[in-house]
Design a protein around this motif. Structure first.
Motif, PDB file in Angstrom:
ATOM      1  N   GLU A  51    -115.542 -75.046   7.590  1.00  0.00           N
ATOM      2  CA  GLU A  51    -116.287 -76.015   8.395  1.00  0.00           C
ATOM      3  C   GLU A  51    -117.657 -76.304   7.790  1.00  0.00           C
ATOM      4  O   GLU A  51    -118.117 -77.448   7.798  1.00  0.00           O
ATOM      5  N   GLU A  52    -118.304 -75.290   7.242  1.00  0.00           N
ATOM      6  CA  GLU A  52    -119.603 -75.504   6.596  1.00  0.00           C
ATOM      7  C   GLU A  52    -119.455 -76.404   5.380  1.00  0.00           C
ATOM      8  O   GLU A  52    -120.283 -77.298   5.145  1.00  0.00           O
TER       9      GLU A  52
ATOM     10  N   THR B 190    -117.936 -71.127   4.810  1.00  0.00           N
ATOM     11  CA  THR B 190    -116.722 -71.361   5.581  1.00  0.00           C
ATOM     12  C   THR B 190    -116.214 -72.780   5.346  1.00  0.00           C
ATOM     13  O   THR B 190    -116.944 -73.645   4.842  1.00  0.00           O
TER      14      THR B 190
ATOM     15  N   SER C 289    -110.886 -73.353   9.903  1.00  0.00           N
ATOM     16  CA  SER C 289    -112.265 -73.837   9.878  1.00  0.00           C
ATOM     17  C   SER C 289    -113.297 -72.713   9.785  1.00  0.00           C
ATOM     18  O   SER C 289    -114.351 -72.897   9.180  1.00  0.00           O
ATOM     19  N   SER C 290    -113.024 -71.556  10.382  1.00  0.00           N
ATOM     20  CA  SER C 290    -113.996 -70.460  10.377  1.00  0.00           C
ATOM     21  C   SER C 290    -113.792 -69.480   9.224  1.00  0.00           C
ATOM     22  O   SER C 290    -114.556 -68.530   9.081  1.00  0.00           O
ATOM     23  N   ARG C 291    -112.781 -69.706   8.404  1.00  0.00           N
ATOM     24  CA  ARG C 291    -112.530 -68.803   7.276  1.00  0.00           C
ATOM     25  C   ARG C 291    -113.409 -69.185   6.088  1.00  0.00           C
ATOM     26  O   ARG C 291    -113.750 -70.345   5.880  1.00  0.00           O
ATOM     27  N   SER C 292    -113.749 -68.188   5.298  1.00  0.00           N
ATOM     28  CA  SER C 292    -114.485 -68.470   4.062  1.00  0.00           C
ATOM     29  C   SER C 292    -113.512 -69.008   3.027  1.00  0.00           C
ATOM     30  O   SER C 292    -112.301 -68.740   3.082  1.00  0.00           O
TER      31      SER C 292
END
Length: 265
Positions: free
Chosen positions: A94-95, A92, A132-135
């Motif tokens: 954020e990651e 993601t 932020s949470s999307r790949s």
């Protein structure tokens, strides 16, 4: 902060690509390295940020050779976005951005409050909060590039290196990324060094331009001093008209023919 290189020789095997390079990077400005394919500009960029090691000479940051710094210390001073970066599938935004906090994490500890604050700040600064949470696979090319820039921002360095940051993007996203870099420079006083393929992008968005041919600096200075018909001929082998943009006052390059070599009709 003072960052410069002195008398650097750079080789690939037995081939010397760059000889006796000396350059000083203006602090809190955007510097663009320009040159034809194979001129050595990306090699110089990689050596300035220690991806490559020079055969001789050194890059100096605040009085110290970057080759005498630990990897962790250097990663807290400068960050690098290479051309065409790749990430693990399913990661993601954020990651990805959290990877920028690696130089500040010891012993595999979890992200602390300051780490999380920096990640949120980087997402906000690049306008990537809502993604932020999307790949990364779900993003457009321009959005992915913003995510990578956010990762570099989360690293919280004074200096940011980018190797052709607008490559493979359409004209709209190219403009979007270049404007973002200008905003980051102005808002957060980041020193930015980038390899730029498009001369007009270099002219419009950089404060300082370095023209390179065969591993040597041919001309450096403000856009008005570097984007000239003579430099277009000498560095790129093209004839070009140079116009002054009425909106910005910066020179714009319109190439119209090649410089013919001897014996060519």
């Amino acid at each position: 902060m003072r960052f410069y290189a002195e008398n650097m020789d750079i080789s690939y095997g037995k081939n010397k690509i760059v000889k006796e390079l000396s350059i000083e990077i203006p602090e809190r400005k955007i510097t663009a390295l320009i040159g034809a394919n194979g001129s050595g500009k990306s090699t110089i960029l990689k050596t300035l940020c220690r991806i490559r090691r020079p055969e001789s000479g050194q890059a100096i940051l605040d009085g110290r050779s970057i080759h005498h710094m630990s990897t962790r210390e250097l990663a807290r001073r400068l960050s690098i976005l290479p051309q065409g970066p790749e990430a693990p599938e399913g990661l993601t935004v954020e990651e990805l951005v959290s990877y920028g906090r690696y130089p500040y994490r010891r012993g595999g500890r979890c992200l602390g409050r300051e780490d999380k604050e920096r990640i949120i700040w980087a997402l906000k600064a690049t306008k990537m909060e809502e993604f932020s949470s999307r790949s990364l696979e779900q993003l457009s090319g321009g959005q992915r590039q913003r995510a990578w820039i956010a990762m570099c921002l989360a690293q919280d360095t004074e200096i940011l290196f980018l190797d052709e940051p607008a490559t493979y993007l359409d004209i709209s996203y190219q403009l979007d990324i270049m404007k973002l870099l200008r905003e980051l420079n102005e808002a957060y006083q980041k020193t930015i060094i980038m390899v730029v393929h498009d001369l007009n992008h270099a002219s419009l968005f950089a404060d300082y331009i370095v023209a390179i041919k065969n591993g040597k600096i041919i001309k450096s200075g403000e856009p008005e001093k570097v984007i000239t018909p003579q430099i277009c001929r000498e560095v790129f082998g093209v004839k070009a008209d140079i116009y002054r943009d009425s909106r910005t006052g910066k020179p714009l390059c319109i190439p119209y023919d090649h410089i013919k070599s001897e014996g060519e009709n």
